[in-house]
Scaffold this motif. Structure first.
Motif, PDB file in Angstrom:
ATOM      1  N   PHE A   1       0.863  -1.174   0.000  1.00  0.00           N
ATOM      2  CA  PHE A   1       0.000   0.000   0.000  1.00  0.00           C
ATOM      3  C   PHE A   1       0.896   1.220   0.000  1.00  0.00           C
ATOM      4  O   PHE A   1       1.860   1.307   0.774  1.00  0.00           O
ATOM      5  N   GLY A   2       0.598   2.176  -0.895  1.00  0.00           N
ATOM      6  CA  GLY A   2       1.498   3.310  -0.976  1.00  0.00           C
ATOM      7  C   GLY A   2       0.873   4.544  -1.569  1.00  0.00           C
ATOM      8  O   GLY A   2      -0.296   4.555  -1.973  1.00  0.00           O
ATOM      9  N   SER A   3       1.681   5.588  -1.629  1.00  0.00           N
ATOM     10  CA  SER A   3       1.240   6.858  -2.191  1.00  0.00           C
ATOM     11  C   SER A   3       2.425   7.549  -2.858  1.00  0.00           C
ATOM     12  O   SER A   3       3.565   7.449  -2.376  1.00  0.00           O
ATOM     13  N   LYS A   4       2.155   8.237  -3.963  1.00  0.00           N
ATOM     14  CA  LYS A   4       3.156   9.037  -4.653  1.00  0.00           C
ATOM     15  C   LYS A   4       2.604  10.450  -4.786  1.00  0.00           C
ATOM     16  O   LYS A   4       1.527  10.657  -5.348  1.00  0.00           O
TER      17      LYS A   4
ATOM     18  N   ALA B   1       5.729   3.609   0.699  1.00  0.00           N
ATOM     19  CA  ALA B   1       5.213   2.268   0.442  1.00  0.00           C
ATOM     20  C   ALA B   1       5.264   1.448   1.721  1.00  0.00           C
ATOM     21  O   ALA B   1       6.319   1.358   2.366  1.00  0.00           O
ATOM     22  N   LEU B   2       4.130   0.866   2.103  1.00  0.00           N
ATOM     23  CA  LEU B   2       4.047  -0.117   3.178  1.00  0.00           C
ATOM     24  C   LEU B   2       3.936  -1.482   2.523  1.00  0.00           C
ATOM     25  O   LEU B   2       3.142  -1.661   1.591  1.00  0.00           O
ATOM     26  N   PHE B   3       4.700  -2.475   3.003  1.00  0.00           N
ATOM     27  CA  PHE B   3       4.693  -3.772   2.334  1.00  0.00           C
ATOM     28  C   PHE B   3       4.691  -4.920   3.341  1.00  0.00           C
ATOM     29  O   PHE B   3       5.140  -4.778   4.485  1.00  0.00           O
ATOM     30  N   ARG B   4       4.209  -6.041   2.870  1.00  0.00           N
ATOM     31  CA  ARG B   4       4.231  -7.283   3.639  1.00  0.00           C
ATOM     32  C   ARG B   4       4.226  -8.439   2.633  1.00  0.00           C
ATOM     33  O   ARG B   4       3.336  -8.532   1.783  1.00  0.00           O
ATOM     34  N   THR B   5       5.241  -9.301   2.717  1.00  0.00           N
ATOM     35  CA  THR B   5       5.344 -10.457   1.826  1.00  0.00           C
ATOM     36  C   THR B   5       5.553 -11.706   2.657  1.00  0.00           C
ATOM     37  O   THR B   5       6.459 -11.758   3.500  1.00  0.00           O
ATOM     38  N   GLU B   6       4.718 -12.701   2.413  1.00  0.00           N
ATOM     39  CA  GLU B   6       4.786 -13.978   3.125  1.00  0.00           C
ATOM     40  C   GLU B   6       5.362 -15.036   2.178  1.00  0.00           C
ATOM     41  O   GLU B   6       4.896 -15.186   1.043  1.00  0.00           O
ATOM     42  N   TYR B   7       6.379 -15.750   2.649  1.00  0.00           N
ATOM     43  CA  TYR B   7       7.067 -16.753   1.836  1.00  0.00           C
ATOM     44  C   TYR B   7       6.809 -18.142   2.398  1.00  0.00           C
ATOM     45  O   TYR B   7       6.856 -18.352   3.616  1.00  0.00           O
ATOM     46  N   ASP B   8       6.569 -19.076   1.505  1.00  0.00           N
ATOM     47  CA  ASP B   8       6.366 -20.474   1.881  1.00  0.00           C
ATOM     48  C   ASP B   8       7.360 -21.337   1.109  1.00  0.00           C
ATOM     49  O   ASP B   8       7.682 -21.049  -0.051  1.00  0.00           O
ATOM     50  N   ASN B   9       7.842 -22.418   1.747  1.00  0.00           N
ATOM     51  CA  ASN B   9       8.857 -23.287   1.144  1.00  0.00           C
ATOM     52  C   ASN B   9      10.110 -22.510   0.760  1.00  0.00           C
ATOM     53  O   ASN B   9      10.704 -22.733  -0.305  1.00  0.00           O
ATOM     54  N   LEU B  10      10.521 -21.609   1.627  1.00  0.00           N
ATOM     55  CA  LEU B  10      11.697 -20.785   1.366  1.00  0.00           C
ATOM     56  C   LEU B  10      12.927 -21.663   1.123  1.00  0.00           C
ATOM     57  O   LEU B  10      13.230 -22.562   1.891  1.00  0.00           O
ATOM     58  N   GLN B  11      13.654 -21.389   0.036  1.00  0.00           N
ATOM     59  CA  GLN B  11      14.850 -22.158  -0.305  1.00  0.00           C
ATOM     60  C   GLN B  11      16.052 -21.580   0.436  1.00  0.00           C
ATOM     61  O   GLN B  11      16.379 -20.401   0.286  1.00  0.00           O
ATOM     62  N   VAL B  12      16.707 -22.413   1.240  1.00  0.00           N
ATOM     63  CA  VAL B  12      17.829 -21.970   2.066  1.00  0.00           C
ATOM     64  C   VAL B  12      18.960 -22.978   1.945  1.00  0.00           C
ATOM     65  O   VAL B  12      18.732 -24.187   1.973  1.00  0.00           O
ATOM     66  N   ASN B  13      20.197 -22.479   1.817  1.00  0.00           N
ATOM     67  CA  ASN B  13      21.346 -23.380   1.900  1.00  0.00           C
ATOM     68  C   ASN B  13      22.380 -22.826   2.866  1.00  0.00           C
ATOM     69  O   ASN B  13      22.562 -21.613   2.980  1.00  0.00           O
ATOM     70  N   THR B  14      23.030 -23.721   3.610  1.00  0.00           N
ATOM     71  CA  THR B  14      24.042 -23.338   4.586  1.00  0.00           C
ATOM     72  C   THR B  14      25.205 -24.323   4.518  1.00  0.00           C
ATOM     73  O   THR B  14      25.127 -25.359   3.852  1.00  0.00           O
TER      74      THR B  14
END
Length: 806
Positions: free
Chosen positions: A586-589, A602-615
């Motif tokens: 949600f945002g304004s210019k 800009a206000l933001f929110r993103t939800e991630y599923d099955n995030l790919q991670v390597n270590t």
């Protein structure tokens, strides 16, 4: 993660600046409205149409080519420091790219979370982010999910780089630029020329050469680290075959070579139990030998290895060729566009993997280092070839309903080799005990192991994006992309043991798979996978008045799964699934002060599923790749500019970010957790990272700046600028090791110069990171050593540009 007092002060300063700007916009007494000082807004093409950046309902920042040159920003890595929530760093084997704390790991098989396009052609390999800027028109950075217009692998955002071109209507123009950095003797010479050559054809040629004396010393042999030689050539053309038929094409070639290890090491101070109690000073100098790289030329290994090219010294060689053709045809106010792309990319990276000339075993046992004759040397070799085709139809934009529909096909071939040699003369007693239970079984010699894979990928998608003008002040923008992707993967592992024949030669004999001393390996695997994703997106855009636009956006995206590439991946870790993202914004210019200022939020929110991670395991260096579970990225981004008068501009950008794992119970153990388990008489098999921060996700980051352009005389103009970049602390690797924690920092930049009033010539002096703040680019614990890459310290550039008009 707690904010320090100076951090709070900076945050309050950014908010105060924003509030003051908004208040000034509403003040009846405002008199600082100067017509010739109106702000210019960059025109972008990220939406597949030509639009002003302030008319696009999403968080997007664009930087013009003139600004890139003015600030001597040479590549995306340097640019990332100027854009909050964008981080690009070199790692041991890849380039780490993230937006809003979300990015791909360092595993070479992973697709990027931030898609990159150069002149409309997709560039998926992480090392392609290394490409320097040459004769660039602009760079567009889009934050948040971008699946509909950019496709798969845009879960965190997208970057578009657009080159300059000439049409038949352009007069001849040319420029010569020399940019010399005084600390490391980097010299960049750029030449560009173009214009209309016939009534229907415009051509442009750009060439750039960069050389560098290096940035450090190999204290083992006295050689220089980081000597560079880089050449880029681009030829582009625009052919107006008719009023309705336009063909735009380019071909470019880039060659890059750097000598020496690209990574560095640093020491830590530990207590009696091996816990780090202090981190030593960072240094660009290192002590490495890379003495075994010439063994990769051995004929016995050559019969088994897939390596087609090697290096006898540490360094990187990279070459790429890109072709892009856009054919545009107007049919009764509709535009049919075909994009044809070809990319060929090849690099070989040779390195002393343990990055030192000391025996790694004493370091593992907490003892003082002893001289070494080679520990672990490595060569990475990758070849990538891609063909792509996109066809889209765009309706007129002056109707109440407009749309873009299209189809995209991409086919690619990827070959990757990871070859390692371990000097068992130095390490075999401990490794024999670890793997076989007896430190005397394995004789001195060398262990060679190579994991290579070939992968063919075919992807096909269809997409549609429509805009419905509900009223004169409101619009509904919606669309979706459906994509199917097929991957065929063939992975092989070879293992040999080498011993000294006594006459100076090494004799190699086969070893059974999994029998390697320093590495364990899976059996050869051939597998394929198919994934399908449907990714919708919707936006609502509302004009509060002529100067304020508000928007809301919701969209999904996905990053394709695949097969692991590392040497010692176990079978159960071999395949990983697609990563999925659901984003809201949600945002304004706002255009303020009668066009002398603007403010974007800009206000933001993103939800991630099955995030790919390597270590990587800090003790054994074993690689792990998993789908972590769930994560969340949310926050706010603010960008503001104020043309205070006709010669002074003030501006700033600020981001607050909360990015964390929300469900990651089987994370990898870092060194501290591993030692805790060992001293307790057990072992650390996994670590619950739930509610822990994501790597490369500072809680706040930003930049404030002032730019001056003021006449001195009728023929001379003063140009100057100053900026401060700042960031909160963040982890630089995914196991969240405290040793790899980059603390909060500020970097001060300044420039001053003069130019002719007719823009024919200019001379500038630029100081970057004047307070000499050395910061981590990446970190990885490896067999008792701390391997890292660093961002440069203080540099001073002298820049001269001359433009020819004809």
């Amino acid at each position: 993660m707690k904010l320090k007092l100076n951090a709070i002060t900076r945050c309050l300063g950014a908010v105060s600046f924003t509030v003051a700007l908004s208040y000034s916009a509403n003040a009846a007494e405002t008199t600082a409205q100067i017509d010739e000082g109106k702000l210019e807004h960059i025109t972008v093409t990220s939406t597949k149409r030509t639009q002003s950046i302030n008319d696009i309902p999403m968080s997007i920042q664009a930087i013009s080519g003139d600004q890139l040159q003015a600030e001597s920003i040479e590549d995306l890595g340097e640019l990332s420091g100027s854009i909050p929530n964008l981080m690009i760093s070199e790692t041991l084997g890849t380039t780490q790219v993230s937006i809003r704390g979300m990015g791909a790991g360092t595993e070479r098989s992973l697709e990027q979370s931030v898609s990159m396009f150069i002149d409309g052609i997709y560039m998926p390999r992480s090392r392609q982010y290394r490409a320097p800027f040459l004769d660039t028109e602009r760079v567009e950075v889009l934050r948040g999910t971008q699946a509909v217009l950019f496709g798969l692998n845009s879960t965190a955002g997208a970057i578009s780089v657009v080159s300059k071109k000439n049409t038949a209507d352009d007069d001849f123009n040319a420029s010569v630029s020399v940019d010399h950095e005084t600390e490391y003797e980097d010299t960049v010479v750029s030449v560009a020329a173009g214009g209309g050559v016939t009534d229907t054809l415009g051509l442009r040629l750009a060439v750039q050469q960069k050389t560098s004396d290096g940035f450090g010393e190999n204290t083992y042999d006295g050689s220089t680290i980081g000597e560079k030689d880089e050449t880029l050539v681009r030829l582009s053309g625009v052919w107006n075959a008719s009023e309705d038929f336009i063909v735009t094409a380019k071909i470019e070639n880039a060659q890059y070579e750097v000598d020496g290890n690209l990574q560095n090491t640093f020491t830590t101070i530990k207590d009696d139990l091996g816990y780090v109690i202090d981190r030593g000073e960072f240094s660009f100098d290192e002590n490495y030998d890379a003495s075994m790289l010439d063994l990769f030329d051995s004929s016995a290994i050559g019969n088994t290895s897939t390596l087609t090219d090697t290096r006898s010294s540490a360094g990187l060689e990279q070459e790429s060729t890109n072709v892009a053709v856009e054919i545009s045809y107007d049919i009764n106010d509709y535009t049919l566009t075909a994009n044809i792309g070809y990319s060929d990319f090849d690099f070989i990276h040779a390195l002393d993997l343990d990055s030192n000339s000391y025996n790694i075993i004493p370091a593992l046992l907490g003892m003082a280092p002893t001289p070494n004759t080679g520990g672990i040397d490595n060569i990475l070799h990758e070849a990538y070839e891609q063909n792509s085709f996109e066809l889209r139809l765009a309706s007129p934009v002056n109707d109440d309903f407009s749309y873009i529909v299209g189809a995209y096909f991409q086919s690619s071939d990827l070959e990757n080799q990871n070859s390692n040699i371990v000097n068992l003369t130095e390490v075999y007693p401990v490794l024999s005990a670890i793997y076989l239970g007896d430190p005397t079984i394995i004789p001195p010699g060398y262990d060679w192991v190579e994991a290579s894979f070939e992968q063919e990928t075919d992807a096909f998608s269809v997409f549609a994006n429509a805009t419905w003008k509900i009223t004169d002040s409101s619009r509904l923008i919606f669309g979706a992309r459906y994509i199917t992707e097929d991957k065929e993967h063939n992975r092989t592992v070879s293992n040999q043991f080498g011993f000294d024949s006594g006459n100076g030669e090494v004799v190699w004999t086969d070893m059974p798979l999994g029998g390697g001393v320093a590495f364990t390996a899976t059996n050869p695997v051939k597998d394929d996978r198919t994934s399908e994703n449907f990714m919708p997106e919707v936006m609502y855009q509302f004009d509060l008045n002529d100067d304020i636009m508000m928007y809301a956006k919701a969209g999904t995206s996905a990053k394709s799964g695949g097969f692991a590439a590392s040497v010692n991946i176990t079978p159960e870790q071999f395949e990983y699934d697609d990563e999925e993202a659901l984003g809201f914004e949600f945002g304004s210019k706002m255009s303020l002060l009668d066009g002398d200022a603007d403010l974007n939020i800009a206000l933001f929110r993103t939800e991630y599923d099955n995030l790919q991670v390597n270590t990587f395991d800090p003790i054994t260096a074993a690689s792990t790749i998993t789908n972590a579970g769930e994560s969340l990225s949310q926050g706010i981004e603010i960008e503001a500019r104020w043309m205070l008068n006709d010669w002074l501009m003030l501006g700033g950008s600020f981001a607050y970010l909360d990015a964390e794992y929300t469900d990651y119970k089987n994370g990898s153990c870092n060194l501290r957790e591993t030692l805790d388990a060992i001293y307790a008489g057990g072992e650390c098999n996994s670590s619950d990272k739930t509610d822990q921060p994501m790597p490369f996700s500072p809680e706040y980051s930003g930049k404030v700046y002032a730019d001056i352009e003021a006449p001195i005389t009728d023929s001379l103009v003063l140009t100057a600028g100053a900026s401060v970049q700042f960031s909160d602390e963040f982890y630089t690797e995914s196991s969240l090791d405290e040793v790899g924690l980059q603390e909060s920092f500020e970097k001060v930049n300044a420039r001053v110069g003069i130019k002719s009033a007719d823009d024919i010539w200019s001379v500038n002096i630029l100081g970057k990171n004047l307070n000499d703040e050395i910061t981590l680019g990446s970190y990885q614990p490896f067999l008792g050593t701390n391997i890292a890459t660093f961002k440069p310290g203080r540099t001073v550039n002298v820049q001269f540009t001359y433009n020819f008009e004809g």
